[in-house]
Design a protein around this motif. Structure first.
Motif, PDB file in Angstrom:
ATOM      1  N   GLN A 208      -7.727 -19.841   7.635  1.00  0.00           N
ATOM      2  CA  GLN A 208      -8.535 -21.145   8.315  1.00  0.00           C
ATOM      3  C   GLN A 208      -9.399 -21.630   7.417  1.00  0.00           C
ATOM      4  OE1 GLN A 208     -10.503 -21.141  12.032  1.00  0.00           O
ATOM      5  NE2 GLN A 208      -8.976 -23.021  12.575  1.00  0.00           N
ATOM      6  N   ILE A 209     -10.505 -20.768   6.731  1.00  0.00           N
ATOM      7  CA  ILE A 209     -11.444 -21.240   5.671  1.00  0.00           C
ATOM      8  C   ILE A 209     -10.590 -21.915   4.569  1.00  0.00           C
ATOM      9  CG2 ILE A 209     -12.999 -20.556   4.093  1.00  0.00           C
ATOM     10  CD1 ILE A 209     -14.070 -18.524   6.057  1.00  0.00           C
ATOM     11  N   ALA A 210      -9.582 -21.053   3.967  1.00  0.00           N
ATOM     12  CA  ALA A 210      -8.696 -21.585   2.933  1.00  0.00           C
ATOM     13  C   ALA A 210      -8.207 -23.044   3.057  1.00  0.00           C
ATOM     14  CB  ALA A 210      -7.687 -20.540   2.722  1.00  0.00           C
ATOM     15  N   ARG A 211      -7.627 -23.141   4.527  1.00  0.00           N
ATOM     16  CA  ARG A 211      -6.755 -24.408   4.502  1.00  0.00           C
ATOM     17  C   ARG A 211      -7.860 -25.423   4.794  1.00  0.00           C
ATOM     18  NH1 ARG A 211      -3.745 -21.015   8.179  1.00  0.00           N
ATOM     19  NH2 ARG A 211      -5.088 -21.655   9.924  1.00  0.00           N
ATOM     20  N   TYR A 212      -9.080 -25.346   5.383  1.00  0.00           N
ATOM     21  CA  TYR A 212      -9.949 -26.324   5.420  1.00  0.00           C
ATOM     22  C   TYR A 212     -10.541 -26.743   4.082  1.00  0.00           C
ATOM     23  CZ  TYR A 212     -10.206 -26.369  10.568  1.00  0.00           C
ATOM     24  OH  TYR A 212      -9.867 -26.312  11.908  1.00  0.00           O
ATOM     25  N   ALA A 213     -10.766 -25.588   3.137  1.00  0.00           N
ATOM     26  CA  ALA A 213     -11.253 -25.943   1.996  1.00  0.00           C
ATOM     27  C   ALA A 213     -10.503 -26.886   1.161  1.00  0.00           C
ATOM     28  CB  ALA A 213     -11.724 -24.764   1.084  1.00  0.00           C
TER      29      ALA A 213
ATOM     30  N   ALA B 226      -8.260 -28.914   2.406  1.00  0.00           N
ATOM     31  CA  ALA B 226      -7.973 -30.295   3.031  1.00  0.00           C
ATOM     32  C   ALA B 226      -9.343 -31.042   2.540  1.00  0.00           C
ATOM     33  CB  ALA B 226      -8.063 -29.856   4.707  1.00  0.00           C
ATOM     34  N   LEU B 227     -10.273 -30.278   2.426  1.00  0.00           N
ATOM     35  CA  LEU B 227     -11.565 -31.032   2.040  1.00  0.00           C
ATOM     36  C   LEU B 227     -11.434 -31.595   0.420  1.00  0.00           C
ATOM     37  CD1 LEU B 227     -14.471 -29.086   3.578  1.00  0.00           C
ATOM     38  CD2 LEU B 227     -13.779 -31.447   4.354  1.00  0.00           C
ATOM     39  N   HIS B 228     -10.917 -30.886  -0.357  1.00  0.00           N
ATOM     40  CA  HIS B 228     -10.351 -31.034  -1.633  1.00  0.00           C
ATOM     41  C   HIS B 228      -9.659 -32.247  -1.738  1.00  0.00           C
ATOM     42  CE1 HIS B 228      -9.057 -30.449  -5.770  1.00  0.00           C
ATOM     43  NE2 HIS B 228     -10.085 -30.078  -6.216  1.00  0.00           N
ATOM     44  N   SER B 229      -8.422 -32.212  -0.810  1.00  0.00           N
ATOM     45  CA  SER B 229      -7.579 -33.359  -1.153  1.00  0.00           C
ATOM     46  C   SER B 229      -8.047 -34.559  -0.573  1.00  0.00           C
ATOM     47  CB  SER B 229      -6.303 -32.973   0.096  1.00  0.00           C
ATOM     48  OG  SER B 229      -6.718 -33.237   1.576  1.00  0.00           O
ATOM     49  N   LEU B 230      -9.377 -34.308   0.317  1.00  0.00           N
ATOM     50  CA  LEU B 230     -10.186 -35.921   0.537  1.00  0.00           C
ATOM     51  C   LEU B 230     -11.040 -36.274  -0.641  1.00  0.00           C
ATOM     52  CD1 LEU B 230     -10.751 -35.142   4.249  1.00  0.00           C
ATOM     53  CD2 LEU B 230      -8.959 -37.012   3.116  1.00  0.00           C
ATOM     54  N   GLY B 231     -10.943 -35.415  -1.904  1.00  0.00           N
ATOM     55  CA  GLY B 231     -11.948 -35.787  -2.976  1.00  0.00           C
ATOM     56  C   GLY B 231     -13.368 -34.948  -2.898  1.00  0.00           C
ATOM     57  N   VAL B 232     -13.484 -34.167  -2.198  1.00  0.00           N
ATOM     58  CA  VAL B 232     -14.621 -33.266  -2.098  1.00  0.00           C
ATOM     59  C   VAL B 232     -14.807 -32.379  -3.384  1.00  0.00           C
ATOM     60  CG1 VAL B 232     -16.157 -31.612  -0.782  1.00  0.00           C
ATOM     61  CG2 VAL B 232     -14.872 -33.436   0.440  1.00  0.00           C
ATOM     62  N   ARG B 233     -15.957 -32.540  -3.908  1.00  0.00           N
ATOM     63  CA  ARG B 233     -16.164 -31.512  -5.195  1.00  0.00           C
ATOM     64  C   ARG B 233     -17.335 -30.806  -5.091  1.00  0.00           C
ATOM     65  NH1 ARG B 233     -11.635 -32.867  -5.043  1.00  0.00           N
ATOM     66  NH2 ARG B 233     -10.215 -33.824  -6.291  1.00  0.00           N
ATOM     67  N   PRO B 234     -17.765 -29.956  -5.983  1.00  0.00           N
ATOM     68  CA  PRO B 234     -19.029 -29.114  -5.892  1.00  0.00           C
ATOM     69  C   PRO B 234     -20.252 -30.237  -5.937  1.00  0.00           C
ATOM     70  CG  PRO B 234     -17.646 -27.945  -7.365  1.00  0.00           C
ATOM     71  CD  PRO B 234     -16.644 -29.297  -7.146  1.00  0.00           C
ATOM     72  N   GLY B 235     -21.183 -30.125  -5.043  1.00  0.00           N
ATOM     73  CA  GLY B 235     -22.253 -30.983  -4.931  1.00  0.00           C
ATOM     74  C   GLY B 235     -22.086 -32.150  -3.966  1.00  0.00           C
ATOM     75  N   ASP B 236     -20.834 -32.272  -3.594  1.00  0.00           N
ATOM     76  CA  ASP B 236     -20.478 -33.441  -2.642  1.00  0.00           C
ATOM     77  C   ASP B 236     -21.203 -32.852  -1.213  1.00  0.00           C
ATOM     78  OD1 ASP B 236     -19.474 -35.419  -4.326  1.00  0.00           O
ATOM     79  OD2 ASP B 236     -17.230 -34.569  -4.164  1.00  0.00           O
ATOM     80  N   ARG B 237     -21.449 -33.885  -0.405  1.00  0.00           N
ATOM     81  CA  ARG B 237     -21.850 -33.535   1.116  1.00  0.00           C
ATOM     82  C   ARG B 237     -20.549 -33.760   2.041  1.00  0.00           C
ATOM     83  NH1 ARG B 237     -23.767 -35.185  -2.835  1.00  0.00           N
ATOM     84  NH2 ARG B 237     -24.233 -37.348  -2.169  1.00  0.00           N
ATOM     85  N   VAL B 238     -20.513 -32.886   3.077  1.00  0.00           N
ATOM     86  CA  VAL B 238     -19.631 -32.908   4.203  1.00  0.00           C
ATOM     87  C   VAL B 238     -20.417 -32.961   5.190  1.00  0.00           C
ATOM     88  CG1 VAL B 238     -17.773 -31.609   5.013  1.00  0.00           C
ATOM     89  CG2 VAL B 238     -17.971 -31.575   2.839  1.00  0.00           C
TER      90      VAL B 238
ATOM     91  N   LEU C  92      -4.375 -32.287   8.812  1.00  0.00           N
ATOM     92  CA  LEU C  92      -4.145 -32.462   7.326  1.00  0.00           C
ATOM     93  C   LEU C  92      -4.320 -30.903   6.778  1.00  0.00           C
ATOM     94  CD1 LEU C  92      -4.448 -33.726   4.759  1.00  0.00           C
ATOM     95  CD2 LEU C  92      -6.910 -33.845   5.154  1.00  0.00           C
ATOM     96  N   ALA C  93      -5.054 -29.901   7.603  1.00  0.00           N
ATOM     97  CA  ALA C  93      -5.263 -28.556   7.213  1.00  0.00           C
ATOM     98  C   ALA C  93      -4.094 -27.763   7.362  1.00  0.00           C
ATOM     99  CB  ALA C  93      -6.516 -28.269   7.977  1.00  0.00           C
ATOM    100  N   ALA C  94      -3.272 -28.191   8.325  1.00  0.00           N
ATOM    101  CA  ALA C  94      -2.057 -27.433   8.447  1.00  0.00           C
ATOM    102  C   ALA C  94      -0.983 -27.553   7.367  1.00  0.00           C
ATOM    103  CB  ALA C  94      -1.305 -28.124   9.727  1.00  0.00           C
ATOM    104  N   LEU C  95      -1.092 -28.397   6.626  1.00  0.00           N
ATOM    105  CA  LEU C  95      -0.349 -28.617   5.362  1.00  0.00           C
ATOM    106  C   LEU C  95      -0.595 -28.003   4.282  1.00  0.00           C
ATOM    107  CD1 LEU C  95       0.148 -32.579   5.752  1.00  0.00           C
ATOM    108  CD2 LEU C  95       1.749 -30.696   6.835  1.00  0.00           C
ATOM    109  N   GLN C  96      -1.864 -27.294   4.327  1.00  0.00           N
ATOM    110  CA  GLN C  96      -2.649 -26.617   3.300  1.00  0.00           C
ATOM    111  C   GLN C  96      -2.202 -25.106   2.949  1.00  0.00           C
ATOM    112  OE1 GLN C  96      -3.836 -28.719   1.221  1.00  0.00           O
ATOM    113  NE2 GLN C  96      -3.656 -30.484   2.910  1.00  0.00           N
ATOM    114  N   SER C  97      -2.396 -24.417   1.731  1.00  0.00           N
ATOM    115  CA  SER C  97      -2.089 -23.137   1.439  1.00  0.00           C
ATOM    116  C   SER C  97      -3.236 -22.391   2.057  1.00  0.00           C
ATOM    117  CB  SER C  97      -2.331 -23.029  -0.031  1.00  0.00           C
ATOM    118  OG  SER C  97      -1.984 -21.489  -0.277  1.00  0.00           O
ATOM    119  N   ASP C  98      -2.944 -20.960   2.205  1.00  0.00           N
ATOM    120  CA  ASP C  98      -3.783 -20.102   2.678  1.00  0.00           C
ATOM    121  C   ASP C  98      -4.434 -19.362   1.687  1.00  0.00           C
ATOM    122  OD1 ASP C  98      -3.105 -20.481   5.332  1.00  0.00           O
ATOM    123  OD2 ASP C  98      -2.098 -18.858   5.734  1.00  0.00           O
TER     124      ASP C  98
END
Length: 501
Positions: free
Chosen positions: A37-42, A44-56, A139-145
């Motif tokens: 789940q951590i992997a899929r969520y990460a 998913a966040l990346h697909s929304l443009g989140v990069r190191p140093g960005d806030r969630v 969105l996360a359900a579509l992501q890789s583990d």
């Protein structure tokens, strides 16, 4: 370069087939499932443009999914920003505008009211409900583990936690990977956590206590968590026999004392830990009488996580918050110098637990965090000859009446001993002659009727005249924030005109 928090807290979960989270409805989540789940969520966040140093930013109900969002955020080098679910849309506008997160996750029921804020600050708004519903899980359900954490330095930011803002604008405390990891390691050592422990977790996770103390310590040491959405005394009593450790705020323990079955349910517990607000010595004594357990009290704050703790092995002294943690320097300062044992001073701390400063507030950072690393906590305390710290109040709560200093805690301890008084709050109010006058707010025990004048008369004989409250009122309950701290700022505002009548 490694990722300190991922490596210490989450990496081992990828190989852990045994339960990590035990849920209220009897379901179990293994380490392997949670890591996926951590992997899929990460991703998913990346697909929304989140990069190191960005806030969630998140304002969501406590759930396994909420914990996974925290894990995913820090594992990909981004900065986690949890927000109290009680904040209104108007209040959230400040936090989102100040922190400028890339993504903001909210409860599905609030998305319509929060969309204007997201639009104003160009934030991706997605939803995540307490039952794993919403647009983000879809969105996360579509992501890789499969997942490779992002490299981070120990001094990189992992989280921003906003302070309560009782004395002005809320400040965003910047906490690093090293801050959070050191504190988890120190507490695990002091409290003797092992993989054999099962933590009963009924705390919220938008706050240091539930997220960075309870969750991180358990994750670090490989134990299990009974992960409850909130505190319900009867549910806690039912599940305590499956636990070895419980962390809570004082309100948890006072409610448990009024619930049938506590002594039986607590038989197999290893330790009960309390924090976030002062634990009454009376509660400490009553809890030991019912259960045989001496509650272990500790002291910390948003900017530093934990600073002190009563010992696991050794004397746990009621009314104190114990000794400085390993690696934490603590001093008490008054008038620019350290005070002698037994004297009151403002707590200053220095160590690997101390935050990096306040987000986008360099002036405020310079006021409270010295160039050589000492953080001015604003808490007043004494230290006895054995090193035990006793908090006597906040510097901002100090009452100066007629030129004399009055420490509210001293008076509150006396007032709380008066028959019929459940608890009290002592504040200073504007006074035409004395500058400030001492004023007491009293909450009665169930079924008790209090006469304010009679209560004040009972404590007067034990107090110098300048310390004696000049008036008192009786209220049904003292106002508290979500972590159980009495909100004296609200009391000062409510009764500000009392002596101007």
């Amino acid at each position: 370069m490694p990722n300190p928090l991922y490596d210490a807290l989450f990496a081992a979960l990828a190989r852990r087939e045994t339960p990590l989270l035990l849920l209220q409805d009897g379901r179990e989540i293994s380490g392997v499932v949670f890591h996926a789940q951590i992997a899929r969520y990460a991703h998913a966040l990346h697909s929304l443009g989140v990069r190191p140093g960005d806030r969630v930013a998140v304002q969501i109900a406590k759930s396994p999914e909420a914990l996974a969002i925290y894990a995913a955020t820090v594992s990909m080098g981004a900065i986690f920003l949890p927000l109290n679910p009680a904040y209104t849309a108007a209040e959230l506008g400040y936090f989102i505008g100040n922190a400028t997160p890339k993504v903001f996750l909210c409860d599905p029921a609030k998305s319509a009211s929060l969309q204007p804020i997201a639009t104003t600050y160009a934030v991706h708004l997605r939803t995540l409900g307490g039952n794993a519903d919403g647009s983000f899980p879809d969105l996360a359900a579509l992501q890789s583990d499969d997942f490779t954490p992002t490299d981070c330095a120990p001094g990189d930011l992992a989280a921003i936690l906003y302070t309560s803002g009782t004395t002005g604008r809320s400040k965003g405390a910047m906490l690093t990977h090293d801050n959070l990891l050191y504190n988890a390691q120190a507490l695990a050592q002091v409290w003797q956590f092992t993989a054999a422990d099962t933590l009963l977790h009924a705390l919220p996770i938008f706050h240091t206590h539930g997220l960075f103390v309870a969750s991180n310590v358990s994750l670090l040491t490989g134990g299990k968590m009974i992960f409850l959405p909130g505190f319900d005394a009867e549910t806690v009593i039912r599940l305590l026999p499956k636990a070895t450790v419980m962390m809570g705020v004082p309100t948890f323990y006072t409610r448990l004392l009024d619930t049938l079955g506590l002594s039986q349910a607590a038989q197999h517990m290893r330790v009960f830990i309390s924090g976030s607000a002062p634990l009454l010595a009376e509660t400490h004594v009553a809890f030991e009488a019912q259960t045989g357990h001496r509650i272990l009290e500790r002291y910390g704050m948003t900017e530093t996580n934990m600073n002190t703790s009563n010992p696991y092995d050794g004397e746990r002294r009621a009314g104190t918050v114990g000794l400085a943690l390993p690696g934490v320097e603590l001093r008490l300062i008054a008038h620019g110098a350290e005070v002698a044992a037994g004297e009151v001073g403002v707590i200053e701390v220095r160590g690997p637990n101390v935050f990096k400063g306040y987000w986008q507030m360099p002036e405020k950072t310079a006021e409270e965090l010295s160039a050589d690393g000492w953080f001015l906590t604003g808490d007043l305390a004494t230290r006895d000859a054995d090193g035990y710290i006793t908090i006597v109040g906040r510097a901002k709560d100090l009452i100066i009446t007629g030129g004399f200093n009055v420490y509210p805690k001293e008076l509150e301890l006396l007032l709380d001993e008066v028959p019929g008084v459940m608890e009290s709050a002592v504040i200073g109010l504007p006074h035409p002659d004395f500058g400030e006058a001492v004023f007491a707010v009293l909450a009665p025990r169930k079924g008790a009727t209090l006469d304010p004048a009679a209560v004040l008369a009972q404590v007067a004989q034990n107090l110098a005249r300048f310390k004696q409250p000049k008036a008192a009122v009786v209220v049904s309950d003292l106002p508290r924030n979500t972590m159980g701290k009495v909100q004296k700022n609200l009391l000062r505002a409510e009764y500000a005109g009392w002596f101007k009548k």
